[in-house]
Design a protein around this motif. Structure first.
Motif, short mmCIF file in Angstrom:
data_model
loop_
_atom_site.label_atom_id
_atom_site.label_comp_id
_atom_site.label_asym_id
_atom_site.label_seq_id
_atom_site.Cartn_x
_atom_site.Cartn_y
_atom_site.Cartn_z
N PHE A 102 0.87 -1.18 0.00
CA PHE A 102 0.00 0.00 0.00
C PHE A 102 0.90 1.23 0.00
O PHE A 102 2.07 1.14 0.35
CB PHE A 102 -0.92 -0.01 1.23
N GLU A 103 0.33 2.35 -0.44
CA GLU A 103 1.14 3.57 -0.48
C GLU A 103 0.79 4.53 0.64
O GLU A 103 1.66 5.15 1.24
CB GLU A 103 0.98 4.28 -1.83
N THR A 104 -0.51 4.65 0.93
CA THR A 104 -0.90 5.60 1.98
C THR A 104 -1.73 4.87 3.02
O THR A 104 -2.43 3.90 2.72
CB THR A 104 -1.78 6.74 1.40
N GLN A 123 -4.24 6.02 6.43
CA GLN A 123 -4.82 7.10 7.22
C GLN A 123 -5.64 6.51 8.36
O GLN A 123 -6.06 5.35 8.28
CB GLN A 123 -5.76 7.94 6.34
N THR A 178 -6.25 2.24 3.98
CA THR A 178 -5.13 2.46 3.05
C THR A 178 -5.69 2.77 1.67
O THR A 178 -6.89 2.59 1.41
CB THR A 178 -4.23 1.22 2.94
N ASN A 179 -4.80 3.19 0.77
CA ASN A 179 -5.23 3.41 -0.61
C ASN A 179 -5.73 2.11 -1.25
O ASN A 179 -6.58 2.13 -2.14
CB ASN A 179 -4.09 4.01 -1.45
N ARG A 180 -5.27 0.95 -0.75
CA ARG A 180 -5.74 -0.32 -1.31
C ARG A 180 -7.18 -0.61 -0.91
O ARG A 180 -7.97 -1.09 -1.74
CB ARG A 180 -4.83 -1.48 -0.87
N ASP A 181 -7.55 -0.33 0.37
CA ASP A 181 -8.96 -0.48 0.78
C ASP A 181 -9.84 0.32 -0.18
O ASP A 181 -10.87 -0.16 -0.66
CB ASP A 181 -9.22 0.08 2.19
N GLN A 182 -9.42 1.57 -0.43
CA GLN A 182 -10.24 2.48 -1.24
C GLN A 182 -10.28 2.03 -2.70
O GLN A 182 -11.35 2.02 -3.32
CB GLN A 182 -9.70 3.91 -1.11
N GLY A 183 -9.12 1.64 -3.23
CA GLY A 183 -9.07 1.21 -4.63
C GLY A 183 -9.88 -0.06 -4.87
O GLY A 183 -10.59 -0.18 -5.87
N ARG A 196 -13.59 0.67 -4.72
CA ARG A 196 -14.05 1.29 -5.96
C ARG A 196 -14.22 0.23 -7.05
O ARG A 196 -15.22 0.19 -7.76
CB ARG A 196 -13.06 2.37 -6.41
N GLU A 229 -15.91 1.92 3.15
CA GLU A 229 -15.19 3.19 3.04
C GLU A 229 -16.03 4.32 2.44
O GLU A 229 -15.55 5.43 2.30
CB GLU A 229 -13.87 3.00 2.27
#
Lengths: 260, 260
Positions: free
Chosen positions: A28-30, A32, A42-47, A50, A69
């Protein structure tokens, strides 16, 4: 639209795709925090969310979707076909251990469980099923569950519940075969479905509960709100999940502990 | 006799044999209780212990052996070569889940750790190493461990310690990234060695401690008695195991909680 086989195929297709992506690259990159410093996204949860939501919207354009999310897409009633999505359940484990996390989709019609699927990503296993079709892991039917006493049962209690020393759960743990804490509702569900543990008590969100509840129904696992109100798949609630005897005993122990 | 390579080869040979037997047939015929109703021993614990002890006696005739199920073979001092054997660590998991149990052998010379090996039976993984040789999983060197703060650490506290609501461990859990409870010291060791968690506090027997302590030394993991006495590999003791920063912080939190 309510064709169970079509729903099953689509849900398993997108979850298998997500599983393979996460296995190939569990990075993952970010990261929060959300409600507290240990509630991570993380950006992976969000990606992944989506990706799942876009896929379901295309295949089921009239259905509604509740997802972890983007809970802000408010769903206020249980009418019709609803998908409940948890893209990465156990994000803390995903971030810190790269194992013991799950992706889950539950499918409900007018508030009634129809189908659920849970992937244990790093174990490369897909659990799925529903009240009409039975419960499976990787195409194999799951075995019927024994119904042991509380004394013969392993239990998981959500750690937010344990941290209160006044909590009525300690007498229950003392009367059980032991406590297990994994940090992911999805992982606990897979262990309940396999008969590797018998009781799970936690404050769960709709997306933590939806898939497991649908599969569990096929195995006679009890799922109920601990305050005895009917389950509500639109809100967070304190639930007890478990095999019959152990659940009945556990509720008695909790109720006695609360009277003291 | 103290040839490290020979010791390593023999220990890995017998543990690999035991692992393959248990994987092929993870069943048992009898189960009995020991110190309390959740302290179990099966005929498999006993049979595997006998197999390991017989093997080590043949290969190392002058060494002494401390093993879980026959602790009555008293060893009163740390002189010379000692093998510490746990045939099945996490017997409750073995009995109830058929996963999350381990077999462990630690090798000590004059009380100093020389070599240790832990097999996670159902994950089919062998962890081994020692202070002089480094730490490995299945022939691959284990990566060096990051040294996060307590706030960034996952912790395991032995459940017998948690069950006391007055225990000084709750403030520590609150300040961490979360609690994990697996029901097997061996499984917790494998997670510490992989950097999947950072702190482990428990009352451990010599055979729970020996193998992990030897491997952990190669990764800079701290292992100490929580009351600050030197570790004694001949008796049960309350220990803290963890990465440096998190362990230092954890000891401060415990000591503050005990003063209150």
């Amino acid at each position: 639209m309510m064709d169970l086989e079509f729903i099953q195929n689509q849900v398993l297709m997108i979850l298998t795709r997500v599983k393979n992506q996460l296995r190939q690259d569990p990075s993952f990159e970010t990261v929060q925090t959300k409600s507290n410093r240990n509630d991570l996204v993380t950006n992976r949860d969000q990606g992944i969310e989506r990706q799942i939501v876009d896929f379901l919207r295309e295949k089921f354009p009239t259905a509604r979707i509740i997802s972890e999310e983007s809970w802000h897409q408010q769903v206020n009633d249980s009418r019709g076909l609803i998908f409940l999505v948890d893209p990465i359940d156990g994000t803390m484990n995903f971030v810190k251990c790269r194992d013991q996390f799950a992706s889950m989709i539950g499918v409900y019609v007018n508030g009634i469980p129809l189908f659920g699927a849970i992937v244990d990503v790093m174990q490369n296993q897909v659990y799925y099923g529903g009240p009409q079709m039975g419960a499976f892991c990787d195409q194999q039917p799951l075995a019927g569950l024994p119904d042991p006493s509380l004394a013969q049962s392993l239990v998981t209690i959500g750690q937010h519940l344990l941290i209160d020393p006044q909590a009525p759960y300690w007498p229950l743990i003392r009367q059980s075969s032991g406590l297990r804490v994994y940090g992911s509702a999805g992982i606990v569900w897979t262990r309940l479905l396999q008969g590797k543990q018998q009781i799970y008590i936690s404050q769960l969100q709709p997306w933590d509960l939806a898939a497991g509840r649908a599969i569990a129904a096929a195995l006679g696992i009890v799922v109920r709100a601990i305050d005895a109100h009917p389950l509500n798949m639109l809100k967070s609630q304190l639930v007890i999940i478990g095999t019959k005897c152990a659940t009945t005993e556990a509720l008695k122990v909790i109720s006695r502990a609360q009277e003291l």
